[in-house]
Design an enzyme around this catalytic site. Structure first.
Site, PDB file in Angstrom:
ATOM      1  N   TYR A   1       4.096 -16.085 -14.723  1.00 25.30           N
ATOM      2  CA  TYR A   1       3.297 -15.004 -14.130  1.00 25.30           C
ATOM      3  C   TYR A   1       1.824 -15.376 -14.103  1.00 25.30           C
ATOM      4  O   TYR A   1       1.134 -15.167 -13.099  1.00 25.30           O
ATOM      5  CB  TYR A   1       3.505 -13.712 -14.915  1.00 25.30           C
ATOM      6  CG  TYR A   1       2.666 -12.553 -14.420  1.00 25.30           C
ATOM      7  CD1 TYR A   1       2.861 -12.022 -13.156  1.00 25.30           C
ATOM      8  CD2 TYR A   1       1.672 -11.980 -15.234  1.00 25.30           C
ATOM      9  CE1 TYR A   1       2.098 -10.953 -12.699  1.00 25.30           C
ATOM     10  CE2 TYR A   1       0.914 -10.917 -14.785  1.00 25.30           C
ATOM     11  CZ  TYR A   1       1.123 -10.409 -13.517  1.00 25.30           C
ATOM     12  OH  TYR A   1       0.354  -9.363 -13.063  1.00 25.30           O
TER      13      TYR A   1
ATOM     14  N   LYS B   1      -0.762 -15.480 -10.791  1.00 25.19           N
ATOM     15  CA  LYS B   1      -1.980 -14.669 -10.670  1.00 25.19           C
ATOM     16  C   LYS B   1      -3.232 -15.543 -10.653  1.00 25.19           C
ATOM     17  O   LYS B   1      -4.170 -15.292  -9.877  1.00 25.19           O
ATOM     18  CB  LYS B   1      -2.053 -13.650 -11.804  1.00 25.19           C
ATOM     19  CG  LYS B   1      -0.926 -12.631 -11.804  1.00 25.19           C
ATOM     20  CD  LYS B   1      -0.796 -11.869 -10.490  1.00 25.19           C
ATOM     21  CE  LYS B   1      -1.891 -10.841 -10.271  1.00 25.19           C
ATOM     22  NZ  LYS B   1      -1.634  -9.994  -9.090  1.00 25.19           N
TER      23      LYS B   1
ATOM     24  N   ALA C   1       0.801  -1.230   0.000  1.00 27.69           N
ATOM     25  CA  ALA C   1       0.000   0.000   0.000  1.00 27.69           C
ATOM     26  C   ALA C   1       0.830   1.274   0.000  1.00 27.69           C
ATOM     27  O   ALA C   1       0.275   2.363   0.188  1.00 27.69           O
ATOM     28  CB  ALA C   1      -0.939   0.007   1.212  1.00 27.69           C
TER      29      ALA C   1
ATOM     30  N   LYS D   1       6.949  -3.116   1.908  1.00 30.19           N
ATOM     31  CA  LYS D   1       8.391  -3.152   2.151  1.00 30.19           C
ATOM     32  C   LYS D   1       9.017  -1.765   2.144  1.00 30.19           C
ATOM     33  O   LYS D   1      10.110  -1.569   2.672  1.00 30.19           O
ATOM     34  CB  LYS D   1       9.075  -4.013   1.083  1.00 30.19           C
ATOM     35  CG  LYS D   1       8.774  -5.494   1.177  1.00 30.19           C
ATOM     36  CD  LYS D   1       9.408  -6.251   0.015  1.00 30.19           C
ATOM     37  CE  LYS D   1      10.912  -6.117   0.011  1.00 30.19           C
ATOM     38  NZ  LYS D   1      11.542  -6.873  -1.103  1.00 30.19           N
TER      39      LYS D   1
ATOM     40  N   GLY E   1       0.869   3.340  -5.822  1.00 35.93           N
ATOM     41  CA  GLY E   1       0.019   2.742  -6.842  1.00 35.93           C
ATOM     42  C   GLY E   1      -1.399   2.441  -6.397  1.00 35.93           C
ATOM     43  O   GLY E   1      -2.026   3.231  -5.680  1.00 35.93           O
TER      44      GLY E   1
END
Length: 287
Positions: free
Chosen positions: A175, A179, A25, A49, A28
């Site tokens: 990827y 997802k 958070a 992070k 973006g």
């Protein structure tokens, strides 16, 4: 980039004093969701992070915490790597200690590499699986004791509806696996937690969204011209989190479709460049 949120008045105030744990958070879409919910009076945990400023990417957990407070919410900035089970567990405890519980988890943190199997190094493969699909398992596993006490709990993961067409798998299966793994876990959790009253849903953008992933991982900043602002995902996420009685559980939601269901008719202002609102690029995994 300024936030231009839409307030659908029937839900205003629904999230007041609710505690929302949002991964990734500090910038973006995650930041936009944090500010949208904060404006409704929510308690926001900025779990990311980014504790130190990045030379190219604005935003840290502390700068967003200040923005959350300025927007009308309460903030808790926690440096969290979603791959670290011990740290995630500690963060859940710190959240409950400060705010008295947890009402929602938003799995927004992500890793992306649009490469095929041959071109994906093992470290990058492991990174995507652990930050994407594994984190949905981990945050749910560790938050459930608190969510089950909420009475109006949500788990919302930012991942696409299942689409196993070869054109999406061949170019970047690692990827896609990470997802779609988020989505499969969410569908399973929706059934697992149905009787407990915990709503579990997924959310994905209809078009590209102007974030650092677009600028650095997918293309370049010029692609912003074919993208929407993060505010559209924030508005859609708010609608999910404000929905009562687990009415959306098990659904694989698209931001534009959900907002249209809730009464939004004009999406022009969501475009990064409103002059290009009719020529936006559809996001990955959507035909």
């Amino acid at each position: 980039m300024s936030e231009e949120f839409i307030t659908l008045t029937e839900n205003t105030g629904t999230l007041r004093d609710k505690t929302i744990f949002i991964t990734g958070a500090s910038r973006g879409i995650g930041r936009a969701i944090a500010l949208k919910c904060a404006a409704d009076g929510a308690n926001i945990v900025i779990a990311a992070k980014s504790a130190q400023p990045h030379p190219k990417l604005p935003g840290t957990i502390y700068s967003v915490a200040q923005e959350v407070e300025n927007a009308g919410g309460k903030a808790l900035a926690l440096q969290v790597d979603v791959r670290d089970a011990q740290r995630v567990e500690e963060a859940m405890v710190e959240t409950a200690d400060k705010f008295g519980g947890i009402d929602a988890v938003v799995n927004n943190a992500g890793a992306i590499s649009l490469t095929n199997v041959a071109s994906t190094p093992p470290k990058r493969y492991d990174l995507m699986q652990s930050i994407n699909s594994r984190a949905v398992y981990l945050t749910a596993h560790l938050a459930l004791p608190y969510l089950k006490k909420s009475g109006s709990a949500h788990i919302l993961s930012l991942c696409p509806p299942l689409n196993l067409q070869p054109k999406w798998l061949g170019p970047f299966a690692p990827y896609a696996l990470s997802k779609f793994g988020m989505t499969i876990l969410s569908l399973g959790l929706a059934e697992e937690l149905r009787e407990a009253g915990v709503s579990v849903a997924t959310l994905w953008p209809r078009t590209l969204v102007a974030t650092a992933a677009i600028e650095f991982a997918v293309g370049n900043r010029e692609m912003f011209e074919q993208s929407r602002k993060p505010a559209i995902m924030a508005d859609a996420a708010y609608e999910v989190l404000a929905t009562k009685d687990a009415a959306l559980t098990g659904r694989q939601l698209i931001d534009e479709e959900l907002l249209a269901e809730r009464g939004v008719r004009d999406f022009t202002d969501y475009a990064h460049n409103p002059a290009n609102a009719d020529s936006l690029t559809r996001d990955l995994f959507l035909d």
